[in-house]
Design a protein around this motif. Sequence first.
Motif, mmCIF file in Angstrom:
data_model
loop_
_atom_site.group_PDB
_atom_site.id
_atom_site.type_symbol
_atom_site.label_atom_id
_atom_site.label_comp_id
_atom_site.label_asym_id
_atom_site.label_seq_id
_atom_site.Cartn_x
_atom_site.Cartn_y
_atom_site.Cartn_z
ATOM 1 N N ALA A 177 27.748 27.944 -28.533
ATOM 2 C CA ALA A 177 26.895 26.977 -27.848
ATOM 3 C C ALA A 177 27.479 25.570 -27.961
ATOM 4 O O ALA A 177 27.531 24.831 -26.972
ATOM 5 N N PHE A 178 27.947 25.192 -29.155
ATOM 6 C CA PHE A 178 28.535 23.871 -29.326
ATOM 7 C C PHE A 178 29.842 23.732 -28.550
ATOM 8 O O PHE A 178 30.142 22.672 -27.998
ATOM 9 N N GLN A 179 30.620 24.797 -28.457
ATOM 10 C CA GLN A 179 31.836 24.764 -27.665
ATOM 11 C C GLN A 179 31.504 24.578 -26.184
ATOM 12 O O GLN A 179 32.182 23.833 -25.469
ATOM 13 N N GLU A 180 30.455 25.247 -25.736
ATOM 14 C CA GLU A 180 30.036 25.113 -24.345
ATOM 15 C C GLU A 180 29.560 23.689 -24.067
ATOM 16 O O GLU A 180 29.867 23.128 -23.008
ATOM 17 N N ILE A 181 28.861 23.090 -25.002
ATOM 18 C CA ILE A 181 28.419 21.697 -24.841
ATOM 19 C C ILE A 181 29.625 20.771 -24.715
ATOM 20 O O ILE A 181 29.658 19.888 -23.857
ATOM 21 N N SER A 218 30.531 23.180 -15.624
ATOM 22 C CA SER A 218 29.269 22.518 -15.270
ATOM 23 C C SER A 218 28.125 23.126 -16.064
ATOM 24 O O SER A 218 28.169 24.297 -16.456
ATOM 25 N N GLY A 219 27.136 22.318 -16.316
ATOM 26 C CA GLY A 219 25.969 22.773 -17.062
ATOM 27 C C GLY A 219 24.994 23.501 -16.164
ATOM 28 O O GLY A 219 25.180 23.622 -14.960
ATOM 29 N N LYS A 220 23.933 24.011 -16.765
ATOM 30 C CA LYS A 220 22.883 24.694 -16.038
ATOM 31 C C LYS A 220 21.599 23.911 -16.208
ATOM 32 O O LYS A 220 21.367 23.282 -17.236
ATOM 33 N N THR A 221 20.777 24.005 -15.211
ATOM 34 C CA THR A 221 19.454 23.417 -15.350
ATOM 35 C C THR A 221 18.613 24.341 -16.218
ATOM 36 O O THR A 221 18.961 25.515 -16.427
ATOM 37 N N LEU A 222 17.527 23.824 -16.715
ATOM 38 C CA LEU A 222 16.637 24.650 -17.518
ATOM 39 C C LEU A 222 16.134 25.830 -16.706
ATOM 40 O O LEU A 222 16.056 26.952 -17.204
ATOM 41 N N GLN A 223 15.831 25.596 -15.453
ATOM 42 C CA GLN A 223 15.333 26.681 -14.598
ATOM 43 C C GLN A 223 16.393 27.767 -14.423
ATOM 44 O O GLN A 223 16.093 28.964 -14.501
ATOM 45 N N GLU A 224 17.666 27.384 -14.226
ATOM 46 C CA GLU A 224 18.730 28.366 -14.113
ATOM 47 C C GLU A 224 18.856 29.196 -15.406
ATOM 48 O O GLU A 224 19.034 30.401 -15.364
ATOM 49 N N PHE A 225 18.778 28.500 -16.523
ATOM 50 C CA PHE A 225 18.852 29.173 -17.813
ATOM 51 C C PHE A 225 17.716 30.171 -17.978
ATOM 52 O O PHE A 225 17.922 31.310 -18.398
#
Length: 73
Positions: free
Chosen positions: A49-53, A62-69
Amino acid sequence: MTTFHVQYVTNEHGLKTAVQIPLQEWQELLKEYAYFKQYATLKQGLTEAFQEIQEIESGKTSGKTLQEFLNEC
């Protein structure tokens, strides 16, 4: 540190081929193993998770929105 009461099984040449421990000690080892396995799984997930951040912050992905998650679950 735990002291184990082990017995060694040897072959005809005197080489150790197996170890025997009392059942209660084996059950304790299984409990400890399960705990550490769960810890290792959690640690790996947090590391990823920290690597992804870091990748998101550096623009590599690119990140994901909360809704996508939430839709993934």
